[in-house]
Design an enzyme around this catalytic site. Sequence first.
Site, mmCIF file in Angstrom:
data_model
loop_
_atom_site.group_PDB
_atom_site.id
_atom_site.type_symbol
_atom_site.label_atom_id
_atom_site.label_comp_id
_atom_site.label_asym_id
_atom_site.label_seq_id
_atom_site.Cartn_x
_atom_site.Cartn_y
_atom_site.Cartn_z
ATOM 1 C CE LYS A 42 -7.017 15.177 -8.566
ATOM 2 N NZ LYS A 42 -6.791 13.808 -9.044
ATOM 3 N NE ARG A 66 -8.335 15.403 -14.757
ATOM 4 C CZ ARG A 66 -7.477 14.398 -14.837
ATOM 5 N NH1 ARG A 66 -6.529 14.403 -15.739
ATOM 6 N NH2 ARG A 66 -7.562 13.373 -14.004
HETATM 7 C C1 UD1 Z 1 -2.472 7.844 -7.661
HETATM 8 C C2 UD1 Z 1 -2.885 9.304 -7.656
HETATM 9 C C3 UD1 Z 1 -1.919 10.138 -8.491
HETATM 10 C C4 UD1 Z 1 -0.494 9.908 -8.017
HETATM 11 C C5 UD1 Z 1 -0.159 8.422 -7.955
HETATM 12 C C6 UD1 Z 1 1.194 8.140 -7.332
HETATM 13 C C7 UD1 Z 1 -5.282 9.198 -7.420
HETATM 14 C C8 UD1 Z 1 -6.618 9.393 -8.035
HETATM 15 N N1 UD1 Z 1 -4.228 9.396 -8.206
HETATM 16 O O1 UD1 Z 1 -2.538 7.383 -9.005
HETATM 17 O O2 UD1 Z 1 -2.285 11.509 -8.336
HETATM 18 O O3 UD1 Z 1 0.397 10.546 -8.908
HETATM 19 O O4 UD1 Z 1 -1.138 7.730 -7.158
HETATM 20 O O5 UD1 Z 1 1.263 8.678 -6.054
HETATM 21 O O6 UD1 Z 1 -5.169 8.918 -6.240
HETATM 22 N N2 UD1 Z 1 1.191 0.593 -11.739
HETATM 23 C C9 UD1 Z 1 1.341 -0.615 -12.400
HETATM 24 N N3 UD1 Z 1 0.227 -1.419 -12.479
HETATM 25 C C10 UD1 Z 1 -0.965 -1.097 -11.919
HETATM 26 C C11 UD1 Z 1 -1.084 0.123 -11.239
HETATM 27 C C12 UD1 Z 1 0.009 0.954 -11.153
HETATM 28 O O7 UD1 Z 1 2.401 -0.939 -12.910
HETATM 29 O O8 UD1 Z 1 -1.916 -1.888 -12.018
HETATM 30 C C13 UD1 Z 1 2.349 1.493 -11.650
HETATM 31 C C14 UD1 Z 1 2.104 2.855 -12.308
HETATM 32 O O9 UD1 Z 1 2.363 2.816 -13.679
HETATM 33 C C15 UD1 Z 1 3.078 3.739 -11.554
HETATM 34 C C16 UD1 Z 1 3.086 3.130 -10.152
HETATM 35 O O10 UD1 Z 1 2.578 1.806 -10.288
HETATM 36 O O11 UD1 Z 1 4.369 3.622 -12.101
HETATM 37 C C17 UD1 Z 1 2.263 3.877 -9.134
HETATM 38 O O12 UD1 Z 1 0.969 4.097 -9.649
HETATM 39 P P1 UD1 Z 1 -0.309 4.160 -8.681
HETATM 40 O O13 UD1 Z 1 0.158 4.324 -7.277
HETATM 41 O O14 UD1 Z 1 -1.201 3.027 -8.998
HETATM 42 O O15 UD1 Z 1 -0.984 5.516 -9.173
HETATM 43 P P2 UD1 Z 1 -2.526 5.821 -9.319
HETATM 44 O O16 UD1 Z 1 -3.294 5.106 -8.270
HETATM 45 O O17 UD1 Z 1 -2.937 5.669 -10.738
#
Ligand code: UD1
Length: 433
Positions: free
Chosen positions: A22, A409
């Site tokens: 996914k 989902r």
């Molecule tokens: C993706 C995955 C999710 C997984 C996560 C961490 C997808 C669709 N989802 O989510 O299943 O749990 O990676 O492996 O691939 N953060 C910030 N600012 C930002 C973006 C992120 O502070 O702009 C923080 C988040 O709050 C979190 C950390 O960075 O604490 C990691 O998040 P991120 O790797 O971005 O997760 P997703 O891409 O949302």
Amino acid sequence: MDRLVIQGGTPLKGRIRVSGAKNAALPCLAATLLTDSEVRLSNLPAVADIRTMVKVLQSLGTEASLETEASGFELTASLKALGNEELKAPYDLVKTMRASILVLGPLLARWGRAIVSLPGGCAIGARPVNLHLEALERMGAQIEITHGYIEASVKGKLQAMDHTFEKVSVGATENILTAACLAEGTTILRNCAIEPEIGDLARLLVKMGAQIEGIGSSTLTITGVAQLHGCSHAVIPDRIEAGTYVCAVAAACGDVVIDACEPDHLRALMDLLERSGVEFTEATGPEGRQLRVKRDCGQKLRSKDATTVPHPGFPTDLQAQFMTVMTQAAGISVINEGIFENRFQHAMELERLGANLRIDDHKAIVAGPSPLSGCTVMATDLRASAALVIAGLVASGETVVDRIYHLDRGYAGLETKLQGVGARIERVGGGRV
Ligand code: UD1
């Protein structure tokens, strides 16, 4: 609303085939916005999030058709991104799936403008998008947030940059990698996430004509090209789905071969469980790599500690399932959630089933083994739901897992696949909302 009814206590035996990932399929779908030629994506898991992303793309002017593959658990999508006047990803769709933010980079790169709803809160904690927006601003985008929407535009093309992500983020790496493919000049992205799903996205982009170096590493170098073209691509197997079945066998005991699974993407989980007492055998079969998971019912598990970190460390998306396994292991296990701040909602439901655990800020302290006894539990998010299903496979008597729309989902045919290895699990309609 559907729920799952599970009669626990049956060892799992047989084979399970893993669907496509996914979390690779979603950024690949978003990347199809970069070209007006047809892109054909196969091995997409037949889950709600994929259908939502296709609806997001359709709302942005993409012609899309979806076919169910022979297995019944995978989809092939043919997509042609023609665009439309509005180029707007509406709140109604984005609020159901945060990954919709992944359309922002490609929209800006191709059309120079986009309106995308802010994703808002999430059950597992604050999930800001500042890293995505800051990087796009550095590439020349003007970004305003009004009425809950991100309104972004750029004069001419996005510009290349040398950018170090302040924090490792899967989504931000994917969004900016995709955008950089059509930017002017050579972009260097440092401190990138290296999850296998990002490698898969990069391989799709290369098939579409993108110039990317450093695939699989934390520094990506992308030389922008004038345009991209269509191609066909099959997404990689879902390591989190595979890991969920590994945890199910570890917790409920049994002997299961997981087909179409990539063990190299699961090393952190396998290492911990091997030291806990689970046996693994790897092989190659007609459908690619296979992983045999075995735990004799008499074999006691030993507790192990885990800390969730970016890949290749232990994944946050397997933390809940691993916690259920640790309820069956002898000793104290300390599970530290290092990625999201509110990802222990399954813990209270596990306690209702009889687990002995305590939450201390970012840590869960689990004392095992605990006999679990079935009751009605409430799923709170995707992976928490999977942890509760695994607990239901272990528990004596009947466990009812409510609110399984969370599971739908991200897991294609979960109950059918588990039935195939002897689990007594069925879906019934009419649970509580
Ligand atoms: C993706 C995955 C999710 C997984 C996560 C961490 C997808 C669709 N989802 O989510 O299943 O749990 O990676 O492996 O691939 N953060 C910030 N600012 C930002 C973006 C992120 O502070 O702009 C923080 C988040 O709050 C979190 C950390 O960075 O604490 C990691 O998040 P991120 O790797 O971005 O997760 P997703 O891409 O949302």
